[in-house]
Write a protein that holds these residues in place. Structure first.
Motif, PDB file in Angstrom:
ATOM      1  N   ARG A   1      70.842  18.060  86.349  1.00 48.64           N
ATOM      2  CA  ARG A   1      71.018  18.402  85.271  1.00 48.64           C
ATOM      3  C   ARG A   1      72.061  19.563  85.222  1.00 48.64           C
ATOM      4  O   ARG A   1      72.323  20.401  86.012  1.00 48.64           O
ATOM      5  CB  ARG A   1      69.701  19.247  84.680  1.00 48.64           C
ATOM      6  N   VAL A   2      73.288  18.993  84.573  1.00 44.58           N
ATOM      7  CA  VAL A   2      74.606  19.638  84.548  1.00 44.58           C
ATOM      8  C   VAL A   2      74.647  20.459  83.214  1.00 44.58           C
ATOM      9  O   VAL A   2      74.647  19.912  82.324  1.00 44.58           O
ATOM     10  CB  VAL A   2      75.721  18.634  84.881  1.00 44.58           C
TER      11      VAL A   2
ATOM     12  N   VAL B   1      73.566  22.324  88.209  1.00 47.64           N
ATOM     13  CA  VAL B   1      75.118  22.499  88.657  1.00 47.64           C
ATOM     14  C   VAL B   1      75.772  22.852  87.178  1.00 47.64           C
ATOM     15  O   VAL B   1      75.608  22.098  86.103  1.00 47.64           O
ATOM     16  CB  VAL B   1      75.794  21.126  88.952  1.00 47.64           C
ATOM     17  N   VAL B   2      76.718  24.064  87.369  1.00 45.19           N
ATOM     18  CA  VAL B   2      77.238  24.627  86.396  1.00 45.19           C
ATOM     19  C   VAL B   2      78.894  24.623  86.544  1.00 45.19           C
ATOM     20  O   VAL B   2      79.298  24.960  87.628  1.00 45.19           O
ATOM     21  CB  VAL B   2      76.795  26.158  85.833  1.00 45.19           C
TER      22      VAL B   2
ATOM     23  N   SER C   1      72.088  35.180  86.013  1.00 45.14           N
ATOM     24  CA  SER C   1      71.270  34.498  85.298  1.00 45.14           C
ATOM     25  C   SER C   1      70.258  33.698  86.401  1.00 45.14           C
ATOM     26  O   SER C   1      70.667  33.512  87.341  1.00 45.14           O
ATOM     27  CB  SER C   1      72.066  33.444  84.360  1.00 45.14           C
ATOM     28  N   ASP C   2      69.179  33.350  85.600  1.00 46.86           N
ATOM     29  CA  ASP C   2      68.213  32.504  86.640  1.00 46.86           C
ATOM     30  C   ASP C   2      68.230  31.170  86.128  1.00 46.86           C
ATOM     31  O   ASP C   2      67.235  30.434  86.731  1.00 46.86           O
ATOM     32  CB  ASP C   2      66.708  33.359  86.890  1.00 46.86           C
ATOM     33  N   TRP C   3      68.946  30.769  85.269  1.00 45.57           N
ATOM     34  CA  TRP C   3      68.716  29.387  84.721  1.00 45.57           C
ATOM     35  C   TRP C   3      69.548  28.395  85.293  1.00 45.57           C
ATOM     36  O   TRP C   3      69.646  27.382  84.763  1.00 45.57           O
ATOM     37  CB  TRP C   3      68.978  29.458  83.049  1.00 45.57           C
ATOM     38  N   TRP C   4      70.134  28.754  86.477  1.00 50.53           N
ATOM     39  CA  TRP C   4      70.870  27.556  87.401  1.00 50.53           C
ATOM     40  C   TRP C   4      70.298  27.989  88.554  1.00 50.53           C
ATOM     41  O   TRP C   4      70.077  29.007  89.105  1.00 50.53           O
ATOM     42  CB  TRP C   4      72.568  27.938  87.256  1.00 50.53           C
ATOM     43  N   ASP C   5      70.370  26.832  89.381  1.00 46.43           N
ATOM     44  CA  ASP C   5      69.589  26.871  91.113  1.00 46.43           C
ATOM     45  C   ASP C   5      70.393  26.252  91.871  1.00 46.43           C
ATOM     46  O   ASP C   5      69.956  26.386  93.181  1.00 46.43           O
ATOM     47  CB  ASP C   5      68.197  26.442  90.658  1.00 46.43           C
ATOM     48  N   ARG C   6      71.526  25.515  91.869  1.00 49.06           N
ATOM     49  CA  ARG C   6      72.179  24.835  92.961  1.00 49.06           C
ATOM     50  C   ARG C   6      73.547  25.409  93.127  1.00 49.06           C
ATOM     51  O   ARG C   6      73.806  26.101  94.237  1.00 49.06           O
ATOM     52  CB  ARG C   6      72.312  23.421  92.765  1.00 49.06           C
ATOM     53  N   VAL C   7      74.561  25.152  92.162  1.00 51.37           N
ATOM     54  CA  VAL C   7      75.964  25.575  92.413  1.00 51.37           C
ATOM     55  C   VAL C   7      76.396  25.754  91.168  1.00 51.37           C
ATOM     56  O   VAL C   7      76.222  25.109  90.169  1.00 51.37           O
ATOM     57  CB  VAL C   7      76.709  24.682  93.184  1.00 51.37           C
TER      58      VAL C   7
ATOM     59  N   VAL D   1      80.455  26.183  89.680  1.00 51.14           N
ATOM     60  CA  VAL D   1      81.774  26.040  90.121  1.00 51.14           C
ATOM     61  C   VAL D   1      82.678  26.842  88.971  1.00 51.14           C
ATOM     62  O   VAL D   1      82.748  26.171  87.643  1.00 51.14           O
ATOM     63  CB  VAL D   1      82.076  24.593  90.303  1.00 51.14           C
ATOM     64  N   LEU D   2      83.464  27.675  89.329  1.00 41.61           N
ATOM     65  CA  LEU D   2      84.394  28.429  88.242  1.00 41.61           C
ATOM     66  C   LEU D   2      85.928  28.018  88.393  1.00 41.61           C
ATOM     67  O   LEU D   2      86.223  28.340  89.657  1.00 41.61           O
ATOM     68  CB  LEU D   2      84.182  29.780  88.140  1.00 41.61           C
ATOM     69  N   GLU D   3      86.536  27.274  87.489  1.00 39.64           N
ATOM     70  CA  GLU D   3      87.669  26.966  87.626  1.00 39.64           C
ATOM     71  C   GLU D   3      88.651  27.972  87.255  1.00 39.64           C
ATOM     72  O   GLU D   3      88.356  28.555  86.053  1.00 39.64           O
ATOM     73  CB  GLU D   3      88.162  25.439  86.957  1.00 39.64           C
ATOM     74  N   HIS D   4      89.567  28.237  87.858  1.00 42.14           N
ATOM     75  CA  HIS D   4      90.849  29.445  87.246  1.00 42.14           C
ATOM     76  C   HIS D   4      92.146  28.963  88.012  1.00 42.14           C
ATOM     77  O   HIS D   4      92.325  28.356  88.672  1.00 42.14           O
ATOM     78  CB  HIS D   4      89.905  30.596  87.536  1.00 42.14           C
TER      79      HIS D   4
END
Length: 177
Positions: A44-45, A116-117, A137-143, A145-148
């Motif tokens: 779920r992305v 995945v976020v 936050s605890d609403w994401w659980d695998r990875v 990824v921040l692009e910058h």
């Protein structure tokens, strides 16, 4: 711009003309998804600052189950809606018109977790506020990824992170196990 791989590989993604939007290049998307590997399968992305939806669409093309795309800009929203509809992903993609930071702060406790976020804020924005919200936050659980911008130094982080660079673009990966 196109979908790089998976069941939708080679399909064209529409992006509005002009410099207001900075879609993740095919090359960078391919590299990010090579690092993620099978992490996206069945995931779920959440795609924050979704723009054209390229990251969420690429994830679904590679086996992600569903996606939520958060975007505020009306021009980007039209491109996002066109891409999602045109690629037949309307049933598995929810588009939310909101500021990414506001959306993250209001995720209900009963919301299904995101696996995945993807987060690609404008390079001119300070990444600290979104970093603070997502890391805590605890609403994401695998990875996540921040692009910058590759030249942009991230603030000191209380978690382990791995940064990869491609030209003037960087992506920092935060893994949870």
């Amino acid at each position: 711009m196109r979908v790089v791989a998976g069941r939708l590989g080679g399909r064209v993604l529409h992006a509005p003309p002009g410099a207001a939007l900075r879609p993740t290049s095919d090359r960078v998307r391919e590299a990010i998804f090579s690092i993620l590997g099978d992490t996206v399968v069945g995931a779920r992305v959440l795609d924050l600052y979704a723009g054209t939806g390229a990251m969420a669409i690429e994830a679904q093309s590679r086996g992600a189950g569903e996606a939520v795309c958060v975007e505020l800009d009306p021009v980007a929203l039209r491109a996002l809606e066109r891409n999602v509809t045109g690629l037949g992903l309307a049933a598995t993609t929810r588009i939310v018109r909101a500021r990414a930071l506001d959306f993250c702060r209001r995720i209900p406790e009963d919301e299904t977790r995101f696996n995945v976020v993807f987060c690609d804020p404008p390079y001119r924005d300070d990444p600290a506020p979104i970093l603070d919200v997502i890391i805590a936050s605890d609403w994401w659980d695998r990875v996540w990824v921040l692009e910058h911008a590759a030249r942009q130094a991230l603030p000191e982080l209380p978690v382990e992170a791995e940064t990869r660079r491609w030209g003037d673009t960087a992506a920092t990966f935060f893994w949870r196990t």
